[in-house]
Design a protein around this motif. Structure first.
Motif, mmCIF file in Angstrom:
data_model
loop_
_atom_site.group_PDB
_atom_site.id
_atom_site.type_symbol
_atom_site.label_atom_id
_atom_site.label_comp_id
_atom_site.label_asym_id
_atom_site.label_seq_id
_atom_site.Cartn_x
_atom_site.Cartn_y
_atom_site.Cartn_z
ATOM 1 N N SER A 178 1.041 -1.064 0.192
ATOM 2 C CA SER A 178 0.087 0.050 0.125
ATOM 3 C C SER A 178 1.120 1.732 -0.030
ATOM 4 O O SER A 178 0.388 2.210 0.095
ATOM 5 C CB SER A 178 -1.371 0.235 1.110
ATOM 6 N N VAL A 205 0.327 2.288 8.792
ATOM 7 C CA VAL A 205 -0.544 1.332 8.919
ATOM 8 C C VAL A 205 -0.448 0.956 7.275
ATOM 9 O O VAL A 205 -1.467 1.290 6.357
ATOM 10 C CB VAL A 205 -2.406 1.414 9.319
ATOM 11 N N ASP A 232 -0.431 -2.398 4.458
ATOM 12 C CA ASP A 232 -0.559 -3.999 3.712
ATOM 13 C C ASP A 232 -0.095 -4.012 3.133
ATOM 14 O O ASP A 232 0.627 -3.056 2.192
ATOM 15 C CB ASP A 232 -2.074 -3.518 3.118
ATOM 16 N N ALA A 277 -0.874 -6.488 7.410
ATOM 17 C CA ALA A 277 -3.008 -6.198 7.650
ATOM 18 C C ALA A 277 -2.885 -5.201 8.925
ATOM 19 O O ALA A 277 -2.995 -5.719 9.658
ATOM 20 C CB ALA A 277 -3.548 -7.837 7.792
ATOM 21 N N HIS A 278 -3.649 -3.877 8.254
ATOM 22 C CA HIS A 278 -3.761 -3.193 9.405
ATOM 23 C C HIS A 278 -2.120 -2.716 9.787
ATOM 24 O O HIS A 278 -2.308 -2.612 10.624
ATOM 25 C CB HIS A 278 -5.353 -2.720 9.682
ATOM 26 N N LYS A 336 0.263 -4.324 11.040
ATOM 27 C CA LYS A 336 0.460 -5.178 11.710
ATOM 28 C C LYS A 336 0.885 -6.869 10.572
ATOM 29 O O LYS A 336 0.323 -7.190 10.219
ATOM 30 C CB LYS A 336 -0.432 -5.976 12.462
ATOM 31 N N GLU A 343 -13.093 -10.321 9.209
ATOM 32 C CA GLU A 343 -13.020 -9.764 10.692
ATOM 33 C C GLU A 343 -14.808 -9.838 11.358
ATOM 34 O O GLU A 343 -14.528 -9.261 11.785
ATOM 35 C CB GLU A 343 -14.007 -8.605 9.212
ATOM 36 N N PRO A 395 -7.615 -8.508 11.168
ATOM 37 C CA PRO A 395 -7.553 -7.552 10.581
ATOM 38 C C PRO A 395 -7.470 -8.265 8.864
ATOM 39 O O PRO A 395 -6.506 -9.117 8.920
ATOM 40 C CB PRO A 395 -6.137 -6.698 10.946
ATOM 41 N N PRO A 406 -6.603 -6.838 4.498
ATOM 42 C CA PRO A 406 -6.493 -5.449 3.961
ATOM 43 C C PRO A 406 -7.771 -5.830 2.556
ATOM 44 O O PRO A 406 -8.053 -6.091 2.108
ATOM 45 C CB PRO A 406 -4.864 -6.147 3.250
ATOM 46 N N GLN A 459 -6.984 -0.183 1.388
ATOM 47 C CA GLN A 459 -6.163 0.432 0.884
ATOM 48 C C GLN A 459 -6.002 -0.028 -0.548
ATOM 49 O O GLN A 459 -5.490 -1.494 -0.374
ATOM 50 C CB GLN A 459 -4.859 0.452 1.530
#
Length: 290
Positions: free
Chosen positions: A98, A103, A105, A128-129, A131, A176, A181, A183, A186
């Motif tokens: 991203s 944050v 992805d 993802a987010h 992490k 989710e 999390p 992706p 983004q």
């Protein structure tokens, strides 16, 4: 049916075709149609009129390239022929990112070189987010330097699947609903790099790069991105009629599931899900299955 009716029907079908064409970007392309060199352009050479490229790593530099656009959901695929012979300490990476600092992805293929005669390892990772630290490693069951093989990432609202040829080696489900999390907000560009990483790439950094074997060469062809370009039509990414959102792509079919289990039983050499030194409590996404 009158000629006027036929003409109206044709115009309707043609307008629908145009609408689909502008909503979804994708076709096998020459390198410079969809990509740009991001560093060390002297180390990327176009072959066959731009339908293939050669990446070069030597003591002066590695190199990298990126897609000109970013995409939100879809499929990206390339055929790659990796470095032959003694490739220890090298990493050939093919990934989506991203390109956001805090944050992030990211979906990674990283091909970890090895000593001559030892298997090539492919490491996958997912951010993802923001992490990451979700590494899995698989020893390839063929020589990826002897010929081109197809490496594919499918990313939709249901799951992310990494394929080697037609064999799924990694699945990350959208959970989710369980506060895991995923992706999906983004857009990501498509990237590739060839670089030196002998501090970790081969046997945890025990095997160092042998510069007497340089230059190290990898080859790419059949660049294929099919997805929703950003910027682009705002409703593309949420369109359930995009082919990659179809029923056939929402879960592995029976054949894919068998191949996936075969890879995990016979060729997986590391899975963060079972690394109790790093994760005494199993991460929740690891219990989600496929």
């Amino acid at each position: 049916m009158t000629m006027a009716t036929l003409s109206s029907a044709f115009l309707f079908i043609f307008s629908c075709f145009l609408a689909c064409s502008i909503s979804v970007s994708g076709r096998p392309a020459t390198f410079l149609e969809d990509f740009r060199i991001t560093w060390s352009d002297s180390h990327i050479k176009q072959i066959d009129g731009g339908r293939a490229i050669q990446l070069i790593l030597d003591q002066n530099s590695g190199c990298g390239f990126a897609s000109k656009r970013r995409y939100l959901f879809g499929r990206v695929s390339m055929k790659i022929k990796l470095i032959p012979g003694d490739s220890a300490g090298t990493v050939t990476a093919f990934y989506m990112n991203s390109d956001t600092d805090t944050v992030r992805d990211e979906l990674d293929f990283e091909f970890l070189g090895n000593r001559t005669g030892q298997p090539y390892t492919v490491q996958t990772n997912i951010y993802a987010h923001g992490k990451g630290d979700k590494e899995q490693r698989v020893n390839l069951w063929f020589d990826p330097a002897a010929d081109f093989h197809t490496y594919t990432i499918i990313w939709n609202h249901h799951h992310i699947v990494f394929y080697v040829d037609e064999v799924p080696i990694r699945v990350y489900k959208n959970n989710e609903a369980k506060n895991i999390p995923y992706p999906k907000f983004q857009p990501m560009g498509v990237y590739s790099t060839l670089w030196e990483a002998d501090d970790w790439a081969t046997r945890g950094g025990l095997e160092k790069i042998d510069w007497s074997k340089a230059p190290f060469l990898a080859y790419y062809k059949d660049f294929d991105i099919e997805g929703c370009p950003v910027p682009g039509p705002a409703n593309c990414a949420s369109n359930p009629r995009n082919w990659w959102e179809g029923t056939a792509y929402q879960a592995l079919n029976a054949m894919e599931a068998r191949r996936y289990r075969w890879v995990r039983m016979n060729h997986m050499i590391y899975d963060y899900c079972t690394d109790k030194s790093r994760y005494p409590v199993t991460p929740p996404e690891c219990m989600a299955g496929i």
